[in-house]
Structure formats: C-alpha cells, structure tokens
Scaffold this active site. Structure first.
Site, PDB file in Angstrom:
ATOM      1  N   LEU A 152      56.929  55.702   8.623  1.00 18.43           N
ATOM      2  CA  LEU A 152      56.870  56.401   9.906  1.00 18.43           C
ATOM      3  C   LEU A 152      56.402  55.448  10.999  1.00 18.43           C
ATOM      4  O   LEU A 152      55.285  54.937  10.958  1.00 18.43           O
ATOM      5  CB  LEU A 152      55.916  57.596   9.814  1.00 18.43           C
ATOM      6  CG  LEU A 152      55.758  58.441  11.084  1.00 18.43           C
ATOM      7  CD1 LEU A 152      57.085  59.051  11.492  1.00 18.43           C
ATOM      8  CD2 LEU A 152      54.707  59.517  10.879  1.00 18.43           C
ATOM      9  N   HIS A 256      45.130  52.035  10.007  1.00 20.31           N
ATOM     10  CA  HIS A 256      45.330  51.296  11.244  1.00 20.31           C
ATOM     11  C   HIS A 256      45.123  52.266  12.405  1.00 20.31           C
ATOM     12  O   HIS A 256      45.435  53.454  12.306  1.00 20.31           O
ATOM     13  CB  HIS A 256      46.757  50.735  11.262  1.00 20.31           C
ATOM     14  CG  HIS A 256      47.038  49.752  12.334  1.00 20.31           C
ATOM     15  ND1 HIS A 256      47.246  50.120  13.644  1.00 20.31           N
ATOM     16  CD2 HIS A 256      47.160  48.390  12.291  1.00 20.31           C
ATOM     17  CE1 HIS A 256      47.504  49.037  14.371  1.00 20.31           C
ATOM     18  NE2 HIS A 256      47.450  47.980  13.582  1.00 20.31           N
TER      19      HIS A 256
END
Length: 361
Positions: A152, A256
């Site tokens: 994604l 992240h």
C-alpha cells in the site's frame, strides 16, 4: 508479546491543502483496478517517490515489469497463485495512477517467509533472590501458505482524500470476490520506523552485523533476488532485545511515520500486532483470520435494480464489480433496494441486472 506492549497512539491524518495536494473533482471518484503491463511507467514514477523499505514497490523497471507479468499470470493460473505471485492493484484519479496495493494468495511458496518472533523468557535465582524477564528475537518462517496484503503506497500529493482507503479496501473486496483462491489466515507487513536521516535503527543494530550491507541494499536484494541470503547469513540463535541500542528497542514493532495511517486501518479491520516484526527494519507484522477481517465479513452482494440519483436512504459505499483482470472498485451512493447513482454505473460499467459487491464506507 510486545515491545512497550505494542500500544499505538491514535493516528491523526493530516490533510494536504492548496498547492500541496491534487485537486479532487467532486464529479470524479478514484477507481481501483487490477494493474496491467502498460502501467509500468506510472508504477515506476510512483515507486521513485517512496524511498527505501517498499519491498513490494521497488524503483526498478525490470523488477516492476516482472511483478506485473506475474500478476497477470496469477489472475488466470492457479499454479501461479500457488507459487506466490502477487496480484497488483492501482488507483486512478483523473487519469493518473496515484496509489498501489497488492495481495499475495500465498506466502512462503517460492522461498521461506522470514520474520522475527518476539518471545519472553523469565529466569529466576533463589540464591540471590532475583527474577529477570527478557524479550527475545527468534528468526522464524512461521508463515507458510497464508495470504498477505501489502504494497500500500499513495502518491504524497494525494494523501488525505481516501485514496489509501480505496487501495486497501480493493484488496479485501477482491479476496471476498475470489474467496476460494485464499486460505484461512491473512498477514500484513508494514515498513518499519526510520529516523530523520532515513536510517533504520533496527537494521543498524542487527542486520548490518550479519549481512554487511546497507539497509537499502538488503531491501533491494530481497525485492529483486529473494530471501535465500537471509537463511544463509542470518542469526542462528535468539537475540536479546535488551542488548540492542535503545533506539533499536524503541523502534521494534513501530511503523514508518508515513505508515501510521495504514497501521490504523489494519487495526480497524481486526488485525492483531505484537508477536512478529520484520527482519530488516523491525516494522510490525499483523495477523488476522481472513473471514473475520471487517471489510471481508461486511462485504455483501447486490443486484442493480435502478440507476438514478438515490434519495436520503442511500449509503455511501465501496462498490466492486467484475472478476479476475476485469475487477474494479470505486465508491458512491447505494440503496438497500439495489439502486446506484449514475457515477457508479459509468465508473464500473454497471447496468441493470448486474451483481456487485458492496461495503459501507
């Protein structure tokens, strides 16, 4: 077993405005579809904006071309799906490819799927009256045959307009539409935390000592050549988390910064985090029973009865139509009686009598 109990703070998604974002015309809804070979250049441009750690979207034309070819084969060949080929999706907005995602019908087929599993070990000494618990990292390949959703990534200029949600939901609706292609469990890996300089604290504390390469090189090697080098060079024994740098300990299991919205979407879908982390950057690996994933469980079929502007009883929904290479998803207004708005009909090619899948947004 978790680091800091794997408690994630609620994610606040900033919404770009003005010149920072691509204008979204209210008359034009983004459409997710299965990727084709002629999407290569658009995917390459998207990959070049992603930075290190996007294993499923490497900024390499050859690797992306191979992935597109394998995806096309997986749509028509059961043996290709059994061999682990990913099915790729893209999202188009105003004629531009602005997002991508993918689903692997099976992991661990062509090479083992490696993870670090977090376990807890408690030692006690009666002679000194002390009890000490340790968290260990164990290199494992526990996932063998599970489905994986991943890849994604959204164009930074298009974030905040539900494009990522569409790219994510397309995978679940595809699974629901092709349920016999997939097994009982589904996993998801997220890119791990990197500091302001793009460094991975987990890689610097662990991987660098075993593989003698930079994080970007290791990630690229895995994306292009497979994971055999992990088995060849990786740790043979459990690693004590307490012996890692504090930066690495704090980064274990953390996504992240750009992946925090994706993490929240996975948690909202019913995925569980905490037991496994990625071997390169320590990003979280989440697991769910495939039929308990919220979007899959809520997905239901309906037949188009009318095409007109629905009334107040209409519900904004994600709508999927087609199978295999013709599969497409967008969103619009749907009624309980099978009424859809004209934009859905034009966006998906629906006509009276067609069967579609639907999930409320």
């Amino acid at each position: 077993m978790t680091i800091r109990d794997m408690r994630y703070a609620p994610v606040t998604v900033s919404r770009p405005s003005g010149a920072e974002s691509r204008a979204v015309d209210a008359r034009s809804a983004p459409v997710a579809r299965v990727a084709r070979r002629d999407d290569l250049e658009a995917l390459y441009r998207l990959a070049c904006t992603g930075g290190d750690g996007l294993t499923n979207l490497p900024p390499d034309r050859g690797a992306l071309a191979a992935k597109l070819t394998a995806s096309e084969q997986a749509l028509v060949s059961a043996s290709s799906r059994e061999q682990g080929a990913a099915i790729l999706f893209i999202v188009e907005l105003d004629g531009q490819v602005v997002a991508t995602s993918c689903v692997f019908p099976r992991v661990g087929a062509d090479w083992p799927f490696y993870s670090y599993r977090l376990t807890r070990q408690v030692s006690r000494s009666l002679s000194v009256g002390r009890r000490k618990g340790q968290i260990l990292l164990n290199l494992v390949n526990d996932f063998d045959g599970e489905c994986e959703v991943g890849g994604l990534f959204v164009d930074p200029e298009c974030r905040g307009h539900s494009v990522g949600k569409l790219a994510a939901r397309a995978r679940y609706m595809f699974i629901a539409s092709h349920r016999d292609w997939f097994g009982r469990k589904v996993i998801a890996e997220l890119r791990g935390y990197q500091d302001a300089n793009g460094k991975s604290p987990v890689w610097d504390a662990i991987g660098r000592h075993f593989y003698e390469m930079e994080f970007s090189e290791a990630d690229r090697t895995g994306a292009l050549s497979g994971n055999q080098f992990i088995a060849d060079l990786g740790p043979r024994y459990p690693l004590y988390v307490s012996m890692l740098t504090m930066a690495a300990q704090e980064a274990l299991g953390q996504p992240h910064n750009e992946g925090r919205p994706a993490l929240q979407m996975l948690l909202d879908e019913g995925f569980i985090a905490g037991e496994y982390v990625d071997i390169f950057d320590g990003g979280p690996t989440l697991v769910a029973d495939i039929d308990q994933v919220r979007s899959i469980a809520r997905c239901h079929a309906s037949v188009v009865q009318s095409i007109n502007q629905p009334g107040d009883d209409a519900v904004r929904s994600f709508v999927a139509f087609g199978t295999g290479p013709d599969f497409r998803v967008t969103q619009g207004l749907v009624t309980g009686e099978g009424g859809i708005e004209p934009s859905l009909a034009s966006g998906l090619g629906l006509k009276i009598g067609d069967t579609f899948l639907c999930i409320p947004t």
